[in-house]
Design a protein around this motif. Structure first.
Motif, PDB file in Angstrom:
ATOM      1  N   ALA A 211       1.062  -1.166   0.126  1.00  0.00           N
ATOM      2  CA  ALA A 211      -0.105  -0.056  -0.044  1.00  0.00           C
ATOM      3  C   ALA A 211       0.869   1.464   0.025  1.00  0.00           C
ATOM      4  N   GLU A 212       2.019   1.348   0.810  1.00  0.00           N
ATOM      5  CA  GLU A 212       2.836   2.234   0.902  1.00  0.00           C
ATOM      6  C   GLU A 212       3.462   2.880  -0.376  1.00  0.00           C
ATOM      7  N   THR A 213       3.990   1.594  -1.272  1.00  0.00           N
ATOM      8  CA  THR A 213       4.869   1.781  -2.369  1.00  0.00           C
ATOM      9  C   THR A 213       3.914   1.939  -3.564  1.00  0.00           C
ATOM     10  N   GLY A 214       2.519   1.759  -3.637  1.00  0.00           N
ATOM     11  CA  GLY A 214       1.578   1.487  -4.675  1.00  0.00           C
ATOM     12  C   GLY A 214       1.864   0.208  -5.569  1.00  0.00           C
ATOM     13  N   THR A 215       2.360  -0.631  -4.781  1.00  0.00           N
ATOM     14  CA  THR A 215       2.592  -2.077  -5.477  1.00  0.00           C
ATOM     15  C   THR A 215       1.339  -2.881  -5.533  1.00  0.00           C
ATOM     16  N   SER A 216       1.033  -3.413  -6.687  1.00  0.00           N
ATOM     17  CA  SER A 216      -0.064  -4.363  -6.918  1.00  0.00           C
ATOM     18  C   SER A 216       0.300  -5.665  -6.088  1.00  0.00           C
ATOM     19  N   LEU A 217      -0.346  -6.632  -5.512  1.00  0.00           N
ATOM     20  CA  LEU A 217       0.104  -7.756  -4.860  1.00  0.00           C
ATOM     21  C   LEU A 217      -0.713  -8.858  -5.315  1.00  0.00           C
ATOM     22  N   LEU A 218       0.030 -10.025  -5.579  1.00  0.00           N
ATOM     23  CA  LEU A 218      -0.985 -11.181  -6.043  1.00  0.00           C
ATOM     24  C   LEU A 218      -0.358 -12.191  -5.033  1.00  0.00           C
ATOM     25  N   ILE A 219      -1.033 -12.460  -3.984  1.00  0.00           N
ATOM     26  CA  ILE A 219      -0.700 -13.433  -3.073  1.00  0.00           C
ATOM     27  C   ILE A 219      -1.058 -14.970  -3.375  1.00  0.00           C
ATOM     28  N   VAL A 220      -0.223 -15.940  -3.181  1.00  0.00           N
ATOM     29  CA  VAL A 220      -0.589 -17.346  -3.781  1.00  0.00           C
ATOM     30  C   VAL A 220      -0.585 -18.140  -2.062  1.00  0.00           C
ATOM     31  N   SER A 221      -1.794 -18.568  -1.821  1.00  0.00           N
ATOM     32  CA  SER A 221      -1.901 -19.304  -0.479  1.00  0.00           C
ATOM     33  C   SER A 221      -2.982 -20.374  -0.488  1.00  0.00           C
ATOM     34  N   HIS A 222      -2.640 -21.146   0.526  1.00  0.00           N
ATOM     35  CA  HIS A 222      -3.708 -22.227   0.915  1.00  0.00           C
ATOM     36  C   HIS A 222      -4.455 -21.724   2.040  1.00  0.00           C
ATOM     37  N   ASP A 223      -4.102 -20.666   2.782  1.00  0.00           N
ATOM     38  CA  ASP A 223      -4.680 -20.158   4.130  1.00  0.00           C
ATOM     39  C   ASP A 223      -5.778 -19.027   3.687  1.00  0.00           C
ATOM     40  N   ILE A 224      -6.921 -19.590   3.422  1.00  0.00           N
ATOM     41  CA  ILE A 224      -8.075 -19.018   2.842  1.00  0.00           C
ATOM     42  C   ILE A 224      -8.467 -17.748   3.948  1.00  0.00           C
ATOM     43  N   ARG A 225      -8.284 -18.167   5.182  1.00  0.00           N
ATOM     44  CA  ARG A 225      -8.946 -17.321   6.233  1.00  0.00           C
ATOM     45  C   ARG A 225      -7.846 -16.047   6.484  1.00  0.00           C
ATOM     46  N   LEU A 226      -6.459 -16.261   6.418  1.00  0.00           N
ATOM     47  CA  LEU A 226      -5.492 -15.325   6.449  1.00  0.00           C
ATOM     48  C   LEU A 226      -5.823 -14.389   5.275  1.00  0.00           C
ATOM     49  N   CYS A 227      -5.923 -14.939   3.923  1.00  0.00           N
ATOM     50  CA  CYS A 227      -5.970 -14.076   2.898  1.00  0.00           C
ATOM     51  C   CYS A 227      -7.155 -13.206   2.788  1.00  0.00           C
ATOM     52  N   GLN A 228      -8.346 -13.796   3.560  1.00  0.00           N
ATOM     53  CA  GLN A 228      -9.632 -13.112   3.667  1.00  0.00           C
ATOM     54  C   GLN A 228      -9.246 -11.673   4.290  1.00  0.00           C
ATOM     55  N   GLU A 229      -8.479 -11.844   5.317  1.00  0.00           N
ATOM     56  CA  GLU A 229      -8.052 -10.621   6.213  1.00  0.00           C
ATOM     57  C   GLU A 229      -7.076  -9.592   5.554  1.00  0.00           C
ATOM     58  N   PHE A 230      -5.988  -9.958   4.584  1.00  0.00           N
ATOM     59  CA  PHE A 230      -5.016  -9.243   4.140  1.00  0.00           C
ATOM     60  C   PHE A 230      -5.201  -9.021   2.834  1.00  0.00           C
ATOM     61  N   SER A 231      -6.332  -9.039   1.962  1.00  0.00           N
ATOM     62  CA  SER A 231      -6.496  -9.006   0.680  1.00  0.00           C
ATOM     63  C   SER A 231      -7.709  -7.963   0.380  1.00  0.00           C
ATOM     64  N   ASP A 232      -7.719  -7.475  -0.691  1.00  0.00           N
ATOM     65  CA  ASP A 232      -9.043  -6.761  -1.418  1.00  0.00           C
ATOM     66  C   ASP A 232      -9.995  -7.716  -1.923  1.00  0.00           C
ATOM     67  N   ARG A 233      -9.539  -8.409  -2.960  1.00  0.00           N
ATOM     68  CA  ARG A 233     -10.205  -9.539  -3.580  1.00  0.00           C
ATOM     69  C   ARG A 233      -9.615 -10.975  -3.520  1.00  0.00           C
ATOM     70  N   MET A 234     -10.463 -12.133  -3.554  1.00  0.00           N
ATOM     71  CA  MET A 234      -9.878 -13.409  -3.611  1.00  0.00           C
ATOM     72  C   MET A 234     -10.389 -14.236  -4.801  1.00  0.00           C
ATOM     73  N   ILE A 235      -9.326 -15.188  -5.265  1.00  0.00           N
ATOM     74  CA  ILE A 235      -9.654 -15.822  -6.402  1.00  0.00           C
ATOM     75  C   ILE A 235      -9.495 -17.407  -6.023  1.00  0.00           C
ATOM     76  N   VAL A 236     -10.542 -18.072  -6.194  1.00  0.00           N
ATOM     77  CA  VAL A 236     -10.463 -19.573  -5.592  1.00  0.00           C
ATOM     78  C   VAL A 236     -10.109 -20.617  -6.791  1.00  0.00           C
ATOM     79  N   MET A 237      -9.125 -21.481  -6.608  1.00  0.00           N
ATOM     80  CA  MET A 237      -8.694 -22.307  -7.555  1.00  0.00           C
ATOM     81  C   MET A 237      -9.122 -23.771  -7.298  1.00  0.00           C
TER      82      MET A 237
END
Length: 297
Positions: A211-237
């Motif tokens: 957020a500070e640097t204006g960098t877009s972020l794509l997080i790859v994770s199996h932890d759906i709850r953690l990602c719910q808290e720390f992302s704007d949008r979620m994509i489920v595969m």
């Protein structure tokens, strides 16, 4: 699924992926890891790509980054970054840096060079990106270490990766990735080797620095709850395909696929502390099918 340009990252996204498939050679011919995937990431957006192991999320992310083995076959209707088409046909071969894109890999111990000190690696990245002097690069390296929470800069700069803890290595890896000034940062399972408290700290750091640097972020994770808290949008595969997506905070209410509901229900919580056994994805799917057969939504 019907494409909603706003939900998929806007009409002119920074990263635009449509109809991407990845296959690997197998004993019977080819094995598909990603099937006709479409995703978009807007400038400054923080997106999480989630799913269980083997769902294809890392293959999709590494196809975008250009870090798949040469044996992989990548096809796509559209694969562009910052308005420039990316050529990933036939796998990446020898990986090469995509300007404006950086990757934080799953295992910082094997991703960092074991021979060079952290300071040498960080200075090399900074000087490559800015063409500054060695002393200027050292000052910038110290600044980045402080920004990622490594305040004992003298020790860290002189240390080799194996002399640091897992959490410190992950923070050093994040400093290396961001020091190049990327527009998109891909973080592949950034918390997989960390305990719960360190995982939250690293995710907070990722979110805040992006957020500070204006960098877009794509997080790859199996932890759906953690990602719910720390992302704007979620994509489920699931099994190589994108089956659900939506705003992270609303995913439980907007989920349209049984797999997404199953992932959310399988996460342990205090309400289930006395249960003999937590739900599994298979049990959730069976229960959902039984309810559907009885006309229960």
């Amino acid at each position: 699924m019907t494409e909603d340009p706003k939900r998929l990252g806007g009409p002119e996204p920074l990263l635009d992926v449509r109809g991407l498939s990845v296959t690997y050679p197998s004993a019977t011919g080819e094995s598909a890891a990603v099937l006709d995937a479409t995703l978009r990431v807007a400038a400054g957006e923080q997106v999480a790509l989630v799913g269980e192991s083997g769902s294809g999320k890392t293959s999709l992310a590494m196809a975008v980054a250009g870090f798949l083995p040469a044996s992989a076959r990548v096809t796509a209707e559209t694969l562009s970054f910052a308005g420039t088409a990316l050529d990933r046909a036939g796998g990446a071969g020898v990986p090469h840096r995509t300007p404006g894109m950086a990757v934080v890999f799953q295992d910082a111990m094997t991703s960092l060079d074991p021979v060079w000190s952290v300071g040498s690696q960080l200075r090399a990245v900074i000087r490559s990106a800015t063409r500054c002097s060695r002393s200027e690069a050292t000052d910038a390296a110290r600044s980045w270490l402080v920004r990622v929470g490594l305040t004992d800069t003298r020790r860290v700069l002189r240390s080799r990766p194996y002399e640091l803890s897992g959490g410190m290595r992950q923070r050093a890896m994040l400093a290396l990735a961001l020091a190049a000034g990327p527009r998109l940062l891909i973080a592949d399972e950034p918390t997989s080797a960390l305990d719960a408290s360190l995982s939250r700290a690293v995710m907070e750091l990722l979110r805040d620095l992006a957020a500070e640097t204006g960098t877009s972020l794509l997080i790859v994770s199996h932890d759906i709850r953690l990602c719910q808290e720390f992302s704007d949008r979620m994509i489920v595969m699931y099994r190589g395909a994108i089956v659900d997506e939506g705003p992270s905070a609303q995913l439980e209410a907007t989920a349209t696929h049984d797999y997404t509901r199953g992932l959310l229900r399988c996460v342990p919580d205090l309400d289930a502390r006395h249960a003999d056994r937590l739900p599994t994805l298979d049990s959730v799917r069976t229960e959902t099918a039984a309810l559907a057969g009885r006309g229960v939504a």
